[in-house]
Scaffold this active site. Sequence first.
Site, PDB file in Angstrom:
ATOM      1  N   LYS A  22       1.015  -1.253  -0.031  1.00 38.63           N
ATOM      2  CA  LYS A  22       0.064  -0.079   0.003  1.00 38.63           C
ATOM      3  C   LYS A  22       0.745   1.312  -0.014  1.00 38.63           C
ATOM      4  O   LYS A  22       0.668   1.977  -0.559  1.00 38.63           O
ATOM      5  CB  LYS A  22      -0.818   0.054   1.212  1.00 38.63           C
ATOM      6  CG  LYS A  22      -2.122  -0.954   0.928  1.00 38.63           C
ATOM      7  CD  LYS A  22      -2.679  -1.309   2.479  1.00 38.63           C
ATOM      8  CE  LYS A  22      -3.732  -2.468   2.217  1.00 38.63           C
ATOM      9  NZ  LYS A  22      -4.549  -3.068   3.481  1.00 38.63           N
ATOM     10  N   GLN A  24      -4.701  -1.472   9.396  1.00 41.03           N
ATOM     11  CA  GLN A  24      -4.719  -2.954   8.884  1.00 41.03           C
ATOM     12  C   GLN A  24      -5.529  -3.984   9.921  1.00 41.03           C
ATOM     13  O   GLN A  24      -5.022  -4.056  11.063  1.00 41.03           O
ATOM     14  CB  GLN A  24      -3.229  -3.214   8.762  1.00 41.03           C
ATOM     15  CG  GLN A  24      -3.110  -4.552   8.003  1.00 41.03           C
ATOM     16  CD  GLN A  24      -3.711  -4.429   6.515  1.00 41.03           C
ATOM     17  OE1 GLN A  24      -3.750  -3.482   5.909  1.00 41.03           O
ATOM     18  NE2 GLN A  24      -3.964  -5.647   6.106  1.00 41.03           N
ATOM     19  N   ASP A  31     -10.935   2.847   4.040  1.00 41.58           N
ATOM     20  CA  ASP A  31     -11.556   1.393   3.704  1.00 41.58           C
ATOM     21  C   ASP A  31     -12.853   1.343   3.338  1.00 41.58           C
ATOM     22  O   ASP A  31     -13.514   0.332   3.210  1.00 41.58           O
ATOM     23  CB  ASP A  31     -11.202   0.892   5.094  1.00 41.58           C
ATOM     24  CG  ASP A  31      -9.960  -0.287   5.060  1.00 41.58           C
ATOM     25  OD1 ASP A  31      -9.582  -0.641   4.288  1.00 41.58           O
ATOM     26  OD2 ASP A  31      -9.200  -0.185   6.132  1.00 41.58           O
TER      27      ASP A  31
END
Length: 309
Positions: free
Chosen positions: A67, A111, A134
């Site tokens: 990422k 995460q 997200d």
Amino acid sequence: MTTQTTLTTTPVMRRSTQNAWIIDGKAAAAALTREIAANVQASGLVPGLAVVLVGQDAASQVYVKAKGKTAKECGFHSVQIDLPMETSQDELLVIVKKLNLDPAIHGILVQMPLPRAIDPSAIIAAISPHKDVDGFHPLNVGLLASGEAQKALVACTPAGAMRLIHIAAEHLGQKLAGANAVVVGRSNIVGKPMAQLLLADDCTVTIAHSRTKDLAAVVRGADIVVAAVGRPGIVRGDWIKPGAIVVDVGINRLSLPDGKSRLVGDVAYDEALANAGAITPVPGGAGPMTIAMLMHNTLLAARRAAPMA
Ligand code: GUN
């Protein structure tokens, strides 16, 4: 006609030796990433993405690194915050709140999975919905569910899968309106938002899951199949309606007798090639689109935060 963006020379749709076209998610993701980088360069905006990793899970470390690398390729301000496994929920909340207030940060990703002592829903709820790249925050989930996806940040994996469905449908000359779409899997991060996205495009949507009676019969009626259950090869090739678009979100690691391992999806890919109109491989299908959509969401969040956006 092959579907291709202006910024890549690799076509997204490739012919297989059988009936199906292969949807190259890696090519689609690369094209989108380049488009985002060009957009950043032209706009002068510097989107900021903060990725928080708690603990040292090996798979998470790989994802987080990827990422950060893609964020830099896009010209973003990229920050990685590594925290020890022993980090408490309160300590993580303090960090999230600090990032919420940081004007250089437009996207925050914590995460998953988190250590057991931390409640993921408490962390997700604490992230500003405007920085929730997200798309997991209840406000963004609710906007998508109430037909206001254009105001939301949408979860990256289903949003990426939806882009691939659009590319494939256009390539095959199929309309999404009225198409029967079957989503196999009902998770909050893939199955449910995937169903909402298909519904927003006027598909007739069925969500199937582990308790569905006669899954084969349900899938056989589908013009579009999205498999997201995490069970290797659960969707058999002879279940696929001739010409159907198949997007396989499953990523399962299979151990081989020689001690090596191989990644496979939820769809029996080799079998499905004979029937599908278009299908994503695993790896190289839906997976690469997830990071590209994270970049897309971060740019979107930065644009929305900009005074003249
Ligand atoms: N862990 C695996 N995939 C994801 C993802 O898309 N977002 C977050 N936050 N954690 C993950």
